[in-house]
Design a protein around this motif. Structure first.
Motif, PDB file in Angstrom:
ATOM      1  N   VAL A  85       0.847  -1.207   0.000  1.00 51.73           N
ATOM      2  CA  VAL A  85       0.000   0.000   0.000  1.00 51.73           C
ATOM      3  C   VAL A  85       0.880   1.254   0.000  1.00 51.73           C
ATOM      4  O   VAL A  85       0.612   2.214  -0.742  1.00 51.73           O
ATOM      5  N   MET A  86       1.930   1.256   0.808  1.00 54.70           N
ATOM      6  CA  MET A  86       2.832   2.416   0.833  1.00 54.70           C
ATOM      7  C   MET A  86       3.511   2.612  -0.519  1.00 54.70           C
ATOM      8  O   MET A  86       3.611   3.735  -1.021  1.00 54.70           O
ATOM      9  N   MET A  87       3.967   1.538  -1.129  1.00 54.50           N
ATOM     10  CA  MET A  87       4.621   1.636  -2.436  1.00 54.50           C
ATOM     11  C   MET A  87       3.641   2.148  -3.494  1.00 54.50           C
ATOM     12  O   MET A  87       3.991   3.004  -4.315  1.00 54.50           O
ATOM     13  N   VAL A 111      -2.590   3.851 -16.788  1.00 54.18           N
ATOM     14  CA  VAL A 111      -2.549   2.412 -16.516  1.00 54.18           C
ATOM     15  C   VAL A 111      -1.875   2.163 -15.162  1.00 54.18           C
ATOM     16  O   VAL A 111      -2.352   1.363 -14.350  1.00 54.18           O
ATOM     17  N   MET A 112      -0.785   2.878 -14.917  1.00 54.92           N
ATOM     18  CA  MET A 112      -0.077   2.732 -13.644  1.00 54.92           C
ATOM     19  C   MET A 112      -0.918   3.288 -12.494  1.00 54.92           C
ATOM     20  O   MET A 112      -0.926   2.727 -11.396  1.00 54.92           O
ATOM     21  N   GLN A 113      -1.639   4.370 -12.739  1.00 56.24           N
ATOM     22  CA  GLN A 113      -2.513   4.929 -11.711  1.00 56.24           C
ATOM     23  C   GLN A 113      -3.586   3.918 -11.317  1.00 56.24           C
ATOM     24  O   GLN A 113      -3.858   3.719 -10.137  1.00 56.24           O
ATOM     25  N   ASP A 154      -5.788  -0.037  -7.651  1.00 57.24           N
ATOM     26  CA  ASP A 154      -6.316  -1.397  -7.465  1.00 57.24           C
ATOM     27  C   ASP A 154      -5.562  -2.126  -6.346  1.00 57.24           C
ATOM     28  O   ASP A 154      -6.174  -2.825  -5.530  1.00 57.24           O
ATOM     29  N   ILE A 155      -4.242  -1.969  -6.312  1.00 58.46           N
ATOM     30  CA  ILE A 155      -3.447  -2.605  -5.254  1.00 58.46           C
ATOM     31  C   ILE A 155      -3.847  -2.033  -3.896  1.00 58.46           C
ATOM     32  O   ILE A 155      -4.072  -2.780  -2.939  1.00 58.46           O
ATOM     33  N   ILE A 156      -3.953  -0.710  -3.818  1.00 59.10           N
ATOM     34  CA  ILE A 156      -4.337  -0.072  -2.553  1.00 59.10           C
ATOM     35  C   ILE A 156      -5.701  -0.558  -2.088  1.00 59.10           C
ATOM     36  O   ILE A 156      -5.873  -0.941  -0.923  1.00 59.10           O
ATOM     37  N   THR A 205      -5.844  -2.949   1.195  1.00 62.12           N
ATOM     38  CA  THR A 205      -6.390  -2.348   2.420  1.00 62.12           C
ATOM     39  C   THR A 205      -7.656  -3.081   2.841  1.00 62.12           C
ATOM     40  O   THR A 205      -7.893  -3.262   4.039  1.00 62.12           O
ATOM     41  N   ASP A 206      -8.450  -3.540   1.886  1.00 59.05           N
ATOM     42  CA  ASP A 206      -9.626  -4.342   2.232  1.00 59.05           C
ATOM     43  C   ASP A 206      -9.197  -5.632   2.937  1.00 59.05           C
ATOM     44  O   ASP A 206      -9.815  -6.047   3.930  1.00 59.05           O
TER      45      ASP A 206
END
Length: 169
Positions: free
Chosen positions: A128-130, A142-144, A149-151, A155-156
């Motif tokens: 999440v930090m990365m 695309v990177m955004q 999506d990772i965050i 976090t969920d």
């Protein structure tokens, strides 16, 4: 403005133009992908290990989902990284494997299922930090989306992991 309509000089070099800014953002994207791939591979290894021993249906569901989702993201990231010229260079082995970057945490449970969940919380926290850092730097849509999506997913899962730990402690 300097002569000839050129931007003023700053520090030891000229202000970066659009190409320079794009290159700086691409490097950020490359660095993120270079580091996130082994980070995801680590989560997959941890998940596959617990799948060999767990009898807890919730832990099994989480580990199975982590393997599937993060493998899908690795495949996506490898394609993106190839388009950016391959892995970022000049990173030491510790950075590539994320050694020493995990937040310190308390004692681990002797119950392997609980220990897995306890280990995944800081692991996901690092991702999440990365990804948050990526969102602050990249202009690539695309990177955004990948970062967001990772965050969202991790976090969920951190929340669900904490709820699980609240019931087994």
């Amino acid at each position: 403005m300097g002569g000839g309509g050129q931007p003023p000089m700053m520090g030891s070099g000229a202000m970066p133009g659009m190409a320079g800014m794009q290159m700086m953002h691409a490097m950020t994207d490359r660095t993120f992908l270079t580091m996130m791939i082994p980070h995801h591979e680590s989560a997959i290894r941890m998940s596959r290990a617990i799948l060999k021993t767990t009898r807890d249906p919730q832990v099994k569901a989480w580990a199975t989902a982590i393997v599937a989702e993060q493998q899908r993201e690795i495949t996506q990231m490898q394609g993106l990284l190839k388009g950016l010229g391959g892995p970022a260079t000049g990173m030491d082995a510790g950075m590539m494997t994320m050694e020493g970057m995990m937040p310190a945490s308390g004692p681990r449970s002797t119950n392997p299922d609980v220990a897995f969940v306890q280990e995944m919380i800081p692991h996901h926290g690092m991702a999440v930090m990365m990804a948050t850092h990526l969102l602050m730097q990249t202009t690539n849509p695309v990177m955004q989306k990948l970062g967001r999506d990772i965050i969202t997913a991790q976090t969920d899962e951190i929340y669900a992991f904490q709820q699980f730990l609240n019931t087994v402690r």
